[in-house]
Write a protein that holds these residues in place. Structure first.
Motif, PDB file in Angstrom:
ATOM      1  N   PRO A 153      41.268  52.357  71.130  1.00  0.00           N
ATOM      2  CA  PRO A 153      40.046  51.814  70.536  1.00  0.00           C
ATOM      3  C   PRO A 153      40.129  51.836  69.022  1.00  0.00           C
ATOM      4  O   PRO A 153      41.045  52.466  68.460  1.00  0.00           O
ATOM      5  N   PRO A 154      39.224  51.212  68.339  1.00  0.00           N
ATOM      6  CA  PRO A 154      39.213  51.267  66.873  1.00  0.00           C
ATOM      7  C   PRO A 154      39.212  52.719  66.398  1.00  0.00           C
ATOM      8  O   PRO A 154      38.616  53.588  67.036  1.00  0.00           O
ATOM      9  N   ILE A 155      39.880  52.978  65.283  1.00  0.00           N
ATOM     10  CA  ILE A 155      40.064  54.344  64.809  1.00  0.00           C
ATOM     11  C   ILE A 155      38.727  55.050  64.599  1.00  0.00           C
ATOM     12  O   ILE A 155      38.599  56.262  64.882  1.00  0.00           O
ATOM     13  N   GLY A 156      37.717  54.329  64.144  1.00  0.00           N
ATOM     14  CA  GLY A 156      36.404  54.948  63.959  1.00  0.00           C
ATOM     15  C   GLY A 156      35.824  55.432  65.279  1.00  0.00           C
ATOM     16  O   GLY A 156      35.209  56.508  65.349  1.00  0.00           O
ATOM     17  N   GLU A 157      36.031  54.639  66.334  1.00  0.00           N
ATOM     18  CA  GLU A 157      35.517  55.034  67.646  1.00  0.00           C
ATOM     19  C   GLU A 157      36.323  56.212  68.196  1.00  0.00           C
ATOM     20  O   GLU A 157      35.765  57.125  68.807  1.00  0.00           O
ATOM     21  N   GLN A 158      37.641  56.200  67.994  1.00  0.00           N
ATOM     22  CA  GLN A 158      38.455  57.345  68.407  1.00  0.00           C
ATOM     23  C   GLN A 158      37.924  58.639  67.777  1.00  0.00           C
ATOM     24  O   GLN A 158      37.776  59.656  68.454  1.00  0.00           O
ATOM     25  N   ARG A 159      37.669  58.584  66.484  1.00  0.00           N
ATOM     26  CA  ARG A 159      37.233  59.786  65.764  1.00  0.00           C
ATOM     27  C   ARG A 159      35.844  60.232  66.205  1.00  0.00           C
ATOM     28  O   ARG A 159      35.566  61.427  66.317  1.00  0.00           O
ATOM     29  N   ALA A 160      34.963  59.271  66.458  1.00  0.00           N
ATOM     30  CA  ALA A 160      33.605  59.618  66.890  1.00  0.00           C
ATOM     31  C   ALA A 160      33.635  60.270  68.275  1.00  0.00           C
ATOM     32  O   ALA A 160      32.926  61.263  68.523  1.00  0.00           O
ATOM     33  N   ILE A 161      34.446  59.730  69.182  1.00  0.00           N
ATOM     34  CA  ILE A 161      34.586  60.322  70.520  1.00  0.00           C
ATOM     35  C   ILE A 161      35.180  61.718  70.415  1.00  0.00           C
ATOM     36  O   ILE A 161      34.717  62.675  71.055  1.00  0.00           O
ATOM     37  N   THR A 162      36.209  61.849  69.588  1.00  0.00           N
ATOM     38  CA  THR A 162      36.849  63.152  69.399  1.00  0.00           C
ATOM     39  C   THR A 162      35.859  64.168  68.856  1.00  0.00           C
ATOM     40  O   THR A 162      35.809  65.312  69.323  1.00  0.00           O
TER      41      THR A 162
END
Length: 428
Positions: A153-162
């Motif tokens: 997924p987009p890096i921003g979404e990866q970080r938010a999920i993490t």
């Protein structure tokens, strides 16, 4: 179940996958050893450094066998796919060949997101079934790992999920720490109470060590009847079919109080097999058992009968508070296990005869009850943290599944509420 909104790519397109060092006799016996990680050190989203092995790695090989902060480690064997991030907890650390070391080689990669995705994929979704070699020892080879299709997924979404999942994990760990602190407090308080009492009385030396001068030391058998049960033949339906009377095994003796049963026998079994009818308030002691069961003690909260692997102590409650007796026996867990395993001078199993002669401290009844209140307060604190931790674990599993499958979007989560959960966990 795949989240079709995300782009999916082979894991090998996103990460460079490095191989660890194979342990050998030469490496084991060499000099200038380097600590290394094994599969047992890599838990889900956690590196356990409580036991770290070492081996000698030739200088020309060492640079390629080291981990650095941000590396993603994935288990090749054992619990295949289990993954965690190395955060640089130790300055120099290598890794064994049964681990894969993954380093991002593409933009838009948050390594910890892939820890969580692998956890969901391997433990919940089953989308990598067959990734391990099931014909021999289950393993996840480098090529199989590189071929696994993973989302990007987009890096921003990866970080938010993490961030969302990491906050819940942080709250779980805070309750783990609080539980450990409360358990250590209980050990310290218990040692002090059974040595000094609550009245500030002078101490005396006894066969069990120092106790308050106002206390007695008496055989456990002097407090009430001690016996054990038996197991009706499983092949005789008349003993089991339609049974309504609780029948307990040593596996049930794991909590302070037993209030339910998993197995039941008939009145015929009680009569013909001479099973004891043990009343509520009796102390149950596991005199054999698998794992850590042997030596566990509990107070019976229901009327029940027991098998031959449990001893019961039916005390006169006008003289002895069952919870006080159980509390003291809990401090003797290691000793009971030693005796029950045939160690020490007794050279035998943990038997009713041994228990009858076992010396225990015996204060006045009112002091017994005060001691029970203190220990119960600490136990309630421990139980509270365990319950909160269990709720958070269920939340983590649900979030993991829903976020990775696209059932919910991270944008729909109230992250401030999750942050408050963490703070409450630390403050509790």
């Amino acid at each position: 179940m795949k989240n079709e909104r995300w782009e999916w790519r082979p894991l090998g397109d996103l990460f460079d996958i490095g191989a660890g060092k194979t342990m050998s006799a030469v490496a084991r016996d060499g000099i200038d050893k380097t600590p290394f990680l094994r599969t047992s050190n890599v838990l889900w989203d956690e590196i356990d450094l409580s036991v770290v092995d070492e081996m000698a790695i030739p200088p020309h090989e060492l640079p390629g066998k080291l981990v650095r902060p941000g590396d993603l480690l994935v288990c090749e064997g054992g619990d295949i796919g289990r993954a965690a991030i190395w955060n640089g907890e130790v300055e120099t650390m290598s890794f064994q060949n049964h681990l894969h070391r993954l380093r991002p080689k593409a933009d838009g990669v948050e390594p910890r997101f892939f820890v969580y995705f692998l956890q969901c994929a391997f433990t919940q979704l089953g989308i990598f079934e067959g990734a391990g070699n099931k014909t021999t020892i289950p393993n996840l080879s480098r090529n199989r790992l590189a071929d696994l299709e993973v989302p990007q997924p987009p890096i921003g979404e990866q970080r938010a999920i993490t961030q969302a999942l990491a906050w819940v994990r942080s709250a779980m760990k805070s309750h783990d720490r609080a539980t450990a602190i409360a358990q250590e407090l209980k050990r310290a308080v218990t040692r002090d109470i059974f040595t000094r009492g609550l009245r500030g009385a002078p101490q005396k030396e006894t066969e069990i060590g120092q106790v308050p001068d106002s206390w007695d030391v008496v055989p456990l058998g002097s407090l009430g009847r001690i016996g054990n049960g038996s197991t009706p033949k499983k092949t005789l339906p008349k003993y089991w079919i339609g049974g309504t009377y609780p029948w307990l095994t040593s596996a049930k003796v794991y909590d302070r109080e037993i209030v339910s049963a998993d197995q039941f026998v008939t009145d015929v079994a009680l009569r013909e097999c001479h099973l004891p009818r043990v009343e509520p308030g009796a102390i149950l002691i596991a005199i054999t058992g698998q794992g850590k069961t042997l030596g566990h003690c509990a107070v019976l909260g229901i009327q029940a009968t027991i098998n031959q692997h449990i001893a019961y102590v039916a005390t006169d409650t006008k003289r002895a508070d069952p919870s006080f007796v159980r509390g003291y026996l809990e401090t003797q867990y290691d000793y009971l296990r030693q005796v029950g395993s045939g160690g020490g001078s007794t050279k035998g199993a943990l038997t009713c005869a041994f228990l009858r002669g076992m010396p225990i401290p015996f204060p006045p009844l009112d002091e017994q009850r005060e001691i029970v209140e203190i220990l119960d307060a600490i136990d309630r604190k421990i139980d509270l943290h365990k319950r909160k931790r269990a709720v958070l674990e269920d939340l983590f599993k649900a979030l993991l599944h829903k976020l990775m499958t696209g059932e919910i979007s991270v944008a729909d989560l109230d992250l401030s509420a999750l942050g408050q959960t963490v703070l409450e966990g630390v403050a509790a």
